[in-house]
Design an enzyme around this catalytic site. Sequence first.
Site, PDB file in Angstrom:
ATOM      1  CE  LYS A 242      25.337  35.693 114.809  1.00  0.00           C
ATOM      2  NZ  LYS A 242      24.610  36.829 114.213  1.00  0.00           N
ATOM      3  CG  ASN A 243      21.109  35.880 116.036  1.00  0.00           C
ATOM      4  OD1 ASN A 243      22.150  36.462 115.745  1.00  0.00           O
ATOM      5  ND2 ASN A 243      20.431  35.150 115.173  1.00  0.00           N
TER       6      ASN A 243
ATOM      7  CB  CYS B  47      22.602  42.168 103.844  1.00  0.00           C
ATOM      8  SG  CYS B  47      22.781  40.652 104.764  1.00  0.00           S
TER       9      CYS B  47
ATOM     10  NE  ARG C  47      19.309  40.083 107.145  1.00  0.00           N
ATOM     11  CZ  ARG C  47      20.124  39.487 107.992  1.00  0.00           C
ATOM     12  NH1 ARG C  47      21.340  39.168 107.614  1.00  0.00           N
ATOM     13  NH2 ARG C  47      19.750  39.207 109.213  1.00  0.00           N
TER      14      ARG C  47
ATOM     15  CB  ILE D 154      15.588  48.730 108.543  1.00  0.00           C
ATOM     16  CG1 ILE D 154      15.870  50.062 107.844  1.00  0.00           C
ATOM     17  CG2 ILE D 154      16.850  47.906 108.713  1.00  0.00           C
ATOM     18  CD1 ILE D 154      16.498  51.085 108.764  1.00  0.00           C
TER      19      ILE D 154
ATOM     20  CG  ASP E 196      20.067  32.205 111.440  1.00  0.00           C
ATOM     21  OD1 ASP E 196      20.017  32.684 110.293  1.00  0.00           O
ATOM     22  OD2 ASP E 196      20.093  32.918 112.473  1.00  0.00           O
TER      23      ASP E 196
ATOM     24  CB  ILE F 156      13.507  33.673 106.180  1.00  0.00           C
ATOM     25  CG1 ILE F 156      12.756  32.584 106.956  1.00  0.00           C
ATOM     26  CG2 ILE F 156      13.644  34.964 107.010  1.00  0.00           C
ATOM     27  CD1 ILE F 156      11.423  32.986 107.536  1.00  0.00           C
TER      28      ILE F 156
ATOM     29  NE  ARG G  78      28.844  38.629 111.445  1.00  0.00           N
ATOM     30  CZ  ARG G  78      27.716  38.211 110.874  1.00  0.00           C
ATOM     31  NH1 ARG G  78      27.744  37.660 109.691  1.00  0.00           N
ATOM     32  NH2 ARG G  78      26.559  38.362 111.476  1.00  0.00           N
TER      33      ARG G  78
HETATM   34  C1  UD1 Z   1      17.468  37.852 112.642  1.00  0.00           C
HETATM   35  C2  UD1 Z   1      18.730  37.099 112.986  1.00  0.00           C
HETATM   36  C3  UD1 Z   1      19.186  36.259 111.806  1.00  0.00           C
HETATM   37  C4  UD1 Z   1      18.050  35.357 111.338  1.00  0.00           C
HETATM   38  C5  UD1 Z   1      16.772  36.156 111.111  1.00  0.00           C
HETATM   39  C6  UD1 Z   1      15.567  35.278 110.782  1.00  0.00           C
HETATM   40  C7  UD1 Z   1      19.860  38.559 114.558  1.00  0.00           C
HETATM   41  C8  UD1 Z   1      21.004  39.470 114.825  1.00  0.00           C
HETATM   42  N1  UD1 Z   1      19.775  38.061 113.319  1.00  0.00           N
HETATM   43  O1  UD1 Z   1      17.773  38.722 111.572  1.00  0.00           O
HETATM   44  O2  UD1 Z   1      20.293  35.477 112.221  1.00  0.00           O
HETATM   45  O3  UD1 Z   1      18.433  34.725 110.146  1.00  0.00           O
HETATM   46  O4  UD1 Z   1      16.451  36.929 112.272  1.00  0.00           O
HETATM   47  O5  UD1 Z   1      15.362  34.371 111.818  1.00  0.00           O
HETATM   48  O6  UD1 Z   1      19.075  38.254 115.429  1.00  0.00           O
HETATM   49  N2  UD1 Z   1      12.115  42.260 106.754  1.00  0.00           N
HETATM   50  C9  UD1 Z   1      11.515  43.313 106.073  1.00  0.00           C
HETATM   51  N3  UD1 Z   1      11.570  44.553 106.628  1.00  0.00           N
HETATM   52  C10 UD1 Z   1      12.164  44.789 107.843  1.00  0.00           C
HETATM   53  C11 UD1 Z   1      12.775  43.711 108.530  1.00  0.00           C
HETATM   54  C12 UD1 Z   1      12.725  42.450 107.958  1.00  0.00           C
HETATM   55  O7  UD1 Z   1      10.979  43.122 104.998  1.00  0.00           O
HETATM   56  O8  UD1 Z   1      12.174  45.933 108.292  1.00  0.00           O
HETATM   57  C13 UD1 Z   1      12.087  40.906 106.160  1.00  0.00           C
HETATM   58  C14 UD1 Z   1      13.484  40.372 105.846  1.00  0.00           C
HETATM   59  O9  UD1 Z   1      13.935  40.805 104.597  1.00  0.00           O
HETATM   60  C15 UD1 Z   1      13.257  38.884 105.925  1.00  0.00           C
HETATM   61  C16 UD1 Z   1      12.210  38.743 107.019  1.00  0.00           C
HETATM   62  O10 UD1 Z   1      11.594  40.016 107.148  1.00  0.00           O
HETATM   63  O11 UD1 Z   1      12.722  38.421 104.718  1.00  0.00           O
HETATM   64  C17 UD1 Z   1      12.735  38.313 108.355  1.00  0.00           C
HETATM   65  O12 UD1 Z   1      13.833  39.124 108.729  1.00  0.00           O
HETATM   66  P1  UD1 Z   1      14.151  39.456 110.259  1.00  0.00           P
HETATM   67  O13 UD1 Z   1      13.411  38.491 111.132  1.00  0.00           O
HETATM   68  O14 UD1 Z   1      13.946  40.898 110.484  1.00  0.00           O
HETATM   69  O15 UD1 Z   1      15.697  39.142 110.354  1.00  0.00           O
HETATM   70  P2  UD1 Z   1      16.774  39.919 111.201  1.00  0.00           P
HETATM   71  O16 UD1 Z   1      16.175  40.446 112.455  1.00  0.00           O
HETATM   72  O17 UD1 Z   1      17.536  40.845 110.318  1.00  0.00           O
END
Ligand code: UD1
Length: 427
Positions: free
Chosen positions: A22-23, A123, A128, A130, A313, A335, A405
């Site tokens: 999926k990811n 979320c 989470r 960006i 995950d 995480i 999902r």
């Molecule tokens: C992806 C995966 C999700 C998995 C996660 C961690 C997909 C669609 N989803 O989610 O299944 O659980 O990786 O392996 O691939 N963070 C920030 N700012 C940002 C982005 C992230 O602070 O702009 C933080 C998040 O809050 C979290 C950490 O970084 O604490 C890791 O998140 P991230 O690796 O970005 O997860 P996703 O890409 O959302």
Amino acid sequence: MDSIHIVGGKRLEGAIPISGAKNAALTLLPCALLTEDALTLGNLPRLADVDNFSHLLNGLGASTKVEGVRKGEFGRRMTLHARDIASTVAPYDMVRKMRASILVLGPMLARAGEATVSLPGGCAIGDRPIDLHLRALEAMGAEIELAAGYVKAVAPRGRLPGGDYSFPVVSVGATENALMAASLATGRTQLFNAAREPEIVDLCNLLVAMGGKVDGIGSSHLIVDGVEGLHGCDYDVMPDRIEAGSYACAAGITGGSIDLIGARPHDMLAITNALAATGLVVEFHDRGMKVTADKPLRPLSISTAPYPGFPTDMQAQFMAMLCLAQGESFLEETIFENRYMHVPELRRMGASIDVRGRSAIVHGVAGLTGAQVMATDLRASMSLVLAGLMAEGETEVLRVYHLDRGYERLEEKLSAVGATIERRSAG
Ligand code: UD1
């Protein structure tokens, strides 16, 4: 609303085919926006998130065509064609349904010179943000504005120049967005402390197959030399390491033996090491890997971490399995801050778990009992299915849309190895 009914206590034995990841699918699909040619993706899992993502791409001007699925086959092939970008706006009602929609930001910006994407909002598994996606794009030359719940990114002279960015925290999604944006930049981008997940490698390999120039693949230092244009190609999505790990836990929790056909063990060594440490026999073979429980489960100590560490995950599924281990297990979630939502539900089934902040202590119990349960995220829901597979009596897992999902044909795959599990529609 549908629910999943399980009568627990069956030892599972047999083979389960592992679907496309999926990811990985969710970061390969937006690559269709990077080229005016057609992009064909094979081994795409049939999941609600993949359907939602293709609808999002349709709204941006990409056509999508799915080839018929043959009986007995799981993955499907989809040809995506974004000859032109018809709209550069990803609206709230799409992004709200699926956080990964943010992954259209980088490719749209790179191809069309601008992109407007709704902020994902709250979320279930934590805050989470960006911010890292935006900081990385800014470092590559994007101008970014936030207004009315949307992020608008513009490449001042139509194309991003590229640039260097060092991630303060490892982020899978932000690394993916940056990679896709960098692939069409006019210059070089270097990403430091980039995520190294196998799904990132899959993305890099697709970009290279499309004519992109990416170096350092598999490492935390990625170097991308932007190219004038990318071309279409035919590419298969990698197998889902989290699905494989989840069914490995199903073998463990039921005292069974499951052959995970198509799994790629070398992408999931933190998981296979943890399975082995809990006493399961893990055999790698050329078609995947076999996981067998031949003795009582041992307790474990696990801390989640970015790849190659133990994946967040898989935390919920291991926790369900460790409820049955002989002794105390210690779990730490590093995480996401709110990822123990399965704990109260597991407790209702007889589990003994103490949570303190980001740590959890699981006290092994002799058995669980079936109950009506629900969870608020995908992997948490799977942990309840796993608990249900060994619990005495019937378990009803509500809010099946979470499972839809991320787990392709869950009931079918588990029934095939001997589980008593069915989906019921509430009309
Ligand atoms: C992806 C995966 C999700 C998995 C996660 C961690 C997909 C669609 N989803 O989610 O299944 O659980 O990786 O392996 O691939 N963070 C920030 N700012 C940002 C982005 C992230 O602070 O702009 C933080 C998040 O809050 C979290 C950490 O970084 O604490 C890791 O998140 P991230 O690796 O970005 O997860 P996703 O890409 O959302």
